[in-house]
Design a protein around this motif. Structure first.
Motif, PDB file in Angstrom:
ATOM      1  N   ALA A 266     -53.004 -29.899 -11.800  1.00  0.00           N
ATOM      2  CA  ALA A 266     -54.225 -30.708 -11.801  1.00  0.00           C
ATOM      3  C   ALA A 266     -54.178 -31.771 -12.888  1.00  0.00           C
ATOM      4  CB  ALA A 266     -55.444 -29.811 -11.998  1.00  0.00           C
ATOM      5  N   ALA A 267     -53.559 -31.467 -14.033  1.00  0.00           N
ATOM      6  CA  ALA A 267     -53.452 -32.447 -15.110  1.00  0.00           C
ATOM      7  C   ALA A 267     -52.620 -33.652 -14.666  1.00  0.00           C
ATOM      8  CB  ALA A 267     -52.840 -31.801 -16.345  1.00  0.00           C
ATOM      9  N   PHE A 268     -51.534 -33.420 -13.925  1.00  0.00           N
ATOM     10  CA  PHE A 268     -50.721 -34.530 -13.420  1.00  0.00           C
ATOM     11  C   PHE A 268     -51.509 -35.347 -12.409  1.00  0.00           C
ATOM     12  CE2 PHE A 268     -47.329 -31.938 -15.135  1.00  0.00           C
ATOM     13  CZ  PHE A 268     -46.442 -32.882 -15.611  1.00  0.00           C
ATOM     14  N   TRP A 269     -52.269 -34.670 -11.566  1.00  0.00           N
ATOM     15  CA  TRP A 269     -53.057 -35.388 -10.557  1.00  0.00           C
ATOM     16  C   TRP A 269     -54.120 -36.265 -11.220  1.00  0.00           C
ATOM     17  CZ3 TRP A 269     -58.354 -34.382  -9.232  1.00  0.00           C
ATOM     18  CH2 TRP A 269     -58.808 -35.153  -8.152  1.00  0.00           C
ATOM     19  N   VAL A 270     -54.824 -35.725 -12.212  1.00  0.00           N
ATOM     20  CA  VAL A 270     -55.879 -36.483 -12.884  1.00  0.00           C
ATOM     21  C   VAL A 270     -55.289 -37.652 -13.664  1.00  0.00           C
ATOM     22  CG1 VAL A 270     -57.681 -36.362 -14.642  1.00  0.00           C
ATOM     23  CG2 VAL A 270     -57.413 -34.492 -13.014  1.00  0.00           C
ATOM     24  N   SER A 271     -54.113 -37.461 -14.280  1.00  0.00           N
ATOM     25  CA  SER A 271     -53.519 -38.527 -15.075  1.00  0.00           C
ATOM     26  C   SER A 271     -53.112 -39.730 -14.228  1.00  0.00           C
ATOM     27  CB  SER A 271     -52.298 -37.995 -15.830  1.00  0.00           C
ATOM     28  OG  SER A 271     -51.253 -37.652 -14.925  1.00  0.00           O
ATOM     29  N   ARG A 272     -52.968 -39.546 -12.925  1.00  0.00           N
ATOM     30  CA  ARG A 272     -52.566 -40.642 -12.042  1.00  0.00           C
ATOM     31  C   ARG A 272     -53.749 -41.280 -11.311  1.00  0.00           C
ATOM     32  NH1 ARG A 272     -48.461 -37.546 -12.996  1.00  0.00           N
ATOM     33  NH2 ARG A 272     -46.296 -38.221 -12.738  1.00  0.00           N
ATOM     34  N   LEU A 273     -54.958 -40.840 -11.608  1.00  0.00           N
ATOM     35  CA  LEU A 273     -56.133 -41.435 -10.990  1.00  0.00           C
ATOM     36  C   LEU A 273     -56.473 -42.766 -11.652  1.00  0.00           C
ATOM     37  CD1 LEU A 273     -58.503 -38.335 -10.665  1.00  0.00           C
ATOM     38  CD2 LEU A 273     -57.231 -39.455  -8.829  1.00  0.00           C
ATOM     39  N   PRO A 274     -57.219 -43.636 -10.960  1.00  0.00           N
ATOM     40  CA  PRO A 274     -57.718 -44.853 -11.613  1.00  0.00           C
ATOM     41  C   PRO A 274     -58.612 -44.490 -12.797  1.00  0.00           C
ATOM     42  CG  PRO A 274     -57.957 -44.989  -9.226  1.00  0.00           C
ATOM     43  CD  PRO A 274     -57.542 -43.587  -9.522  1.00  0.00           C
ATOM     44  N   PRO A 275     -58.703 -45.360 -13.785  1.00  0.00           N
ATOM     45  CA  PRO A 275     -59.448 -45.025 -15.010  1.00  0.00           C
ATOM     46  C   PRO A 275     -60.874 -44.547 -14.764  1.00  0.00           C
ATOM     47  CG  PRO A 275     -58.189 -47.022 -15.325  1.00  0.00           C
ATOM     48  CD  PRO A 275     -58.048 -46.679 -13.873  1.00  0.00           C
ATOM     49  N   ARG A 276     -61.599 -45.187 -13.837  1.00  0.00           N
ATOM     50  CA  ARG A 276     -62.992 -44.797 -13.625  1.00  0.00           C
ATOM     51  C   ARG A 276     -63.089 -43.401 -13.017  1.00  0.00           C
ATOM     52  NH1 ARG A 276     -66.858 -49.203 -10.974  1.00  0.00           N
ATOM     53  NH2 ARG A 276     -66.137 -50.184 -12.918  1.00  0.00           N
ATOM     54  N   ARG A 277     -62.265 -43.103 -12.018  1.00  0.00           N
ATOM     55  CA  ARG A 277     -62.285 -41.773 -11.412  1.00  0.00           C
ATOM     56  C   ARG A 277     -61.752 -40.732 -12.393  1.00  0.00           C
ATOM     57  NH1 ARG A 277     -59.374 -41.819  -5.766  1.00  0.00           N
ATOM     58  NH2 ARG A 277     -60.086 -39.645  -5.910  1.00  0.00           N
ATOM     59  N   ARG A 278     -60.791 -41.116 -13.227  1.00  0.00           N
ATOM     60  CA  ARG A 278     -60.273 -40.187 -14.223  1.00  0.00           C
ATOM     61  C   ARG A 278     -61.376 -39.790 -15.208  1.00  0.00           C
ATOM     62  NH1 ARG A 278     -56.127 -42.977 -17.663  1.00  0.00           N
ATOM     63  NH2 ARG A 278     -55.443 -43.568 -15.566  1.00  0.00           N
ATOM     64  N   ALA A 279     -62.158 -40.756 -15.661  1.00  0.00           N
ATOM     65  CA  ALA A 279     -63.251 -40.450 -16.584  1.00  0.00           C
ATOM     66  C   ALA A 279     -64.285 -39.534 -15.927  1.00  0.00           C
ATOM     67  CB  ALA A 279     -63.910 -41.750 -17.054  1.00  0.00           C
ATOM     68  N   LEU A 280     -64.539 -39.755 -14.625  1.00  0.00           N
ATOM     69  CA  LEU A 280     -65.485 -38.900 -13.910  1.00  0.00           C
ATOM     70  C   LEU A 280     -64.984 -37.464 -13.829  1.00  0.00           C
ATOM     71  CD1 LEU A 280     -68.021 -38.468 -12.195  1.00  0.00           C
ATOM     72  CD2 LEU A 280     -66.683 -39.210 -10.187  1.00  0.00           C
ATOM     73  N   VAL A 281     -63.702 -37.293 -13.531  1.00  0.00           N
ATOM     74  CA  VAL A 281     -63.133 -35.941 -13.430  1.00  0.00           C
ATOM     75  C   VAL A 281     -63.174 -35.247 -14.788  1.00  0.00           C
ATOM     76  CG1 VAL A 281     -61.034 -34.633 -12.960  1.00  0.00           C
ATOM     77  CG2 VAL A 281     -61.700 -36.505 -11.440  1.00  0.00           C
ATOM     78  N   LEU A 282     -62.827 -35.963 -15.856  1.00  0.00           N
ATOM     79  CA  LEU A 282     -62.882 -35.372 -17.191  1.00  0.00           C
ATOM     80  C   LEU A 282     -64.309 -34.973 -17.558  1.00  0.00           C
ATOM     81  CD1 LEU A 282     -60.414 -37.691 -19.138  1.00  0.00           C
ATOM     82  CD2 LEU A 282     -60.015 -35.361 -18.333  1.00  0.00           C
ATOM     83  N   PHE A 283     -65.276 -35.769 -17.147  1.00  0.00           N
ATOM     84  CA  PHE A 283     -66.668 -35.395 -17.396  1.00  0.00           C
ATOM     85  C   PHE A 283     -67.040 -34.137 -16.626  1.00  0.00           C
ATOM     86  CE2 PHE A 283     -71.057 -35.635 -15.797  1.00  0.00           C
ATOM     87  CZ  PHE A 283     -71.743 -35.472 -16.992  1.00  0.00           C
TER      88      PHE A 283
END
Length: 295
Positions: free
Chosen positions: A101-118
């Motif tokens: 999941a960490a690899f998948w999130v790291s390859r997301l666009p910045p806005r979607r990545r911030a949403l997932v981290l939240f």
């Protein structure tokens, strides 16, 4: 001149650190010292302690030394081993879930990545007991899970008050503690190194084993320690999802202080738990590579 300036800076730094050091000593070191002293005192007849040296509470867990009235009871060793086994199981499950999941999130666009981290940190905004009670509603015999299984024509799952329920609860509670260090390590991974390995003819498995895994190892080790320490000493999840059937070392310490009122034995168990944590922290410090220029 430089020596006087350096001495002045050291005094200024000591003045800045003094309040924090006193606060840490008052609320961390002093209670820890009290716990260490209580662990080698005689238990009081109706709770509390008597100021007589009595280190044999450790013998009830470790087998030796034993006092005249103490007997080694293997049940305490079994509880420690069960706690260790469930904590390691929690570490393995959360690692298997969070690493890809960490690899998948790291390859997301910045806005979607911030949403997932939240969303990953969102459970921290809710009370732990409320979140565990939600799992009780899901896993109980008349809960959501069995209702869905009944609608699908599958037999009911008897998970409540079992080790499986405890592991599910621990994984749910501690998942962010594994994901965040892994994500930080994966995001620092230079894609050029992976691409260079593939360009030189290395296969995917070889690249993962020789390039990706070593570079993300600090995050893996940090996440495993951050999950193992609270999982090993947790008592809230085991009390609610395990009931009386799953006794962990955290529940045993709580029982000794509140129910049995054997404070020295509870303190001895807490000190053994602390020793295990300190060993893990030493391993983490020794195995984690230092940044360039830091000695």
């Amino acid at each position: 001149m430089s020596g006087a300036l350096s001495a002045r800076r050291r005094r200024a730094l000591a003045g800045l650190l003094a309040p924090h050091s006193l606060l840490l000593a008052a609320f961390f070191v002093v209670p820890l010292a009290i716990m260490a002293v209580y662990s080698v005192l005689t238990p009081g007849l109706y709770g509390g302690v008597e100021w007589e040296f009595y280190p044999y509470g450790y013998g009830r867990v470790l087998g030796a030394p034993l006092g005249e009235v103490e007997e080694f009871d293997p049940v305490y060793g079994e509880i420690l081993l069960r706690s260790l086994r469930l904590a390691l199981t929690t570490v393995v499950v959360t690692l298997l879930l969070c690493y890809p999941a960490a690899f998948w999130v790291s390859r997301l666009p910045p806005r979607r990545r911030a949403l997932v981290l939240f969303l990953v940190t969102l459970p921290f905004f809710a009370n732990l007991i409320v979140r565990v009670y939600a799992w009780m509603l899901i896993l109980r015999p008349t809960g959501v899970l069995n209702q869905l299984l009944g609608l699908a024509g599958l037999p009911a799952a008897d998970l409540m008050f079992s080790e499986t329920a405890v592991v599910i609860g621990l994984c749910y509670v501690l998942l962010p503690f594994m994901f965040l260090p892994l994500y930080a390590a994966v995001e620092r991974l230079d894609p050029a190194l992976v691409q260079a390995s593939r360009d030189l003819g290395a296969g995917a498995l070889f690249t993962f084993r020789r390039v990706i895994l070593p570079l993300t190892a600090p995050g893996i080790l940090g996440g495993c320690i951050l999950v193992f320490i609270p999982a090993f000493g947790n008592f809230v999840v085991a009390s609610l999802l395990g009931g009386a059937k799953v006794m962990l070392v955290g529940n045993l310490i709580e029982q000794q202080f509140l129910a049995a009122r054997n404070w020295p034995f509870g303190a001895a168990l807490a000190m053994l738990l602390l020793a295990a944590v300190l060993v893990l922290l030493v391993v983490y410090v020794v195995r984690t590579p230092h940044p360039e220029g830091v000695r």
